[in-house]
Design a protein around this motif. Sequence first.
Motif, PDB file in Angstrom:
ATOM      1  N   ALA A   1      28.114  -6.151  40.217  1.00  0.00           N
ATOM      2  CA  ALA A   1      27.667  -5.581  41.794  1.00  0.00           C
ATOM      3  C   ALA A   1      28.989  -5.858  42.447  1.00  0.00           C
ATOM      4  O   ALA A   1      29.852  -4.710  42.774  1.00  0.00           O
ATOM      5  CB  ALA A   1      26.680  -6.067  42.440  1.00  0.00           C
TER       6      ALA A   1
ATOM      7  N   GLN B   1      31.125  -2.370  43.712  1.00  0.00           N
ATOM      8  CA  GLN B   1      31.568  -2.110  45.133  1.00  0.00           C
ATOM      9  C   GLN B   1      32.773  -1.632  46.353  1.00  0.00           C
ATOM     10  O   GLN B   1      32.840  -1.462  47.053  1.00  0.00           O
ATOM     11  CB  GLN B   1      30.623  -3.106  45.719  1.00  0.00           C
ATOM     12  CG  GLN B   1      28.873  -2.145  45.564  1.00  0.00           C
ATOM     13  CD  GLN B   1      28.021  -3.454  46.298  1.00  0.00           C
ATOM     14  OE1 GLN B   1      27.902  -4.463  46.711  1.00  0.00           O
ATOM     15  NE2 GLN B   1      26.956  -3.540  45.762  1.00  0.00           N
TER      16      GLN B   1
ATOM     17  N   ASN C   1      26.696   3.641  41.421  1.00  0.00           N
ATOM     18  CA  ASN C   1      27.360   2.473  42.599  1.00  0.00           C
ATOM     19  C   ASN C   1      28.185   3.442  43.576  1.00  0.00           C
ATOM     20  O   ASN C   1      28.978   3.574  44.364  1.00  0.00           O
ATOM     21  CB  ASN C   1      28.568   1.378  42.063  1.00  0.00           C
ATOM     22  CG  ASN C   1      26.868   1.050  42.388  1.00  0.00           C
ATOM     23  OD1 ASN C   1      27.366  -0.288  43.346  1.00  0.00           O
ATOM     24  ND2 ASN C   1      27.213   0.329  40.804  1.00  0.00           N
TER      25      ASN C   1
ATOM     26  N   LYS D   1      31.320   5.137  42.115  1.00  0.00           N
ATOM     27  CA  LYS D   1      32.255   4.792  42.441  1.00  0.00           C
ATOM     28  C   LYS D   1      33.259   5.861  41.528  1.00  0.00           C
ATOM     29  O   LYS D   1      32.332   6.611  40.064  1.00  0.00           O
ATOM     30  CB  LYS D   1      32.709   4.203  41.525  1.00  0.00           C
ATOM     31  CG  LYS D   1      32.610   2.646  42.509  1.00  0.00           C
ATOM     32  CD  LYS D   1      32.638   2.654  43.816  1.00  0.00           C
ATOM     33  CE  LYS D   1      32.022   1.251  44.913  1.00  0.00           C
ATOM     34  NZ  LYS D   1      33.429   1.702  46.206  1.00  0.00           N
TER      35      LYS D   1
END
Length: 142
Positions: free
Chosen positions: A69, A73, A93, A95
């Motif tokens: 994570a 992140q 997430n 991304k």
Amino acid sequence: MKSMFITVSTTSFDELIAAAHSPPALQALQSRGYQKLVLQVGWGSLPQPQPSSSPAAAVEAFRFKDLLAEELQSADLVISHTGAGSCLETLENEKPLIVVINDKLMNHQLELAKQLHRDGCVLYCNCRDNLLVSENASDFPI
């Protein structure tokens, strides 16, 4: 600090790690404003440190962590093997994601990559495309 995270999860994909850690790739990352490259190599080989004359991008490498994570992140871009779990976790997430197909495996990777691309979620390539230094690099969000 602009960073890129490359993950192979619990597999071994030395070809991807070597391509991303090569001097031309590190130079390409630096020219695109990346100061940090984080490599999660799984069961593969840990990359050897580059000579001090190589580009200034800081490189970190590790095999496994309980959770990815923090890396996800903090990454501005994720490049991953085409494993379903890695793809879903990265997309959850929110991304940008480039998936790299391991041509040496006969499995679902190409099908998954094509479907996620059709759905507008990812870009995909294989290691021969040399995505960081290719003439088509402008096609990638790097």
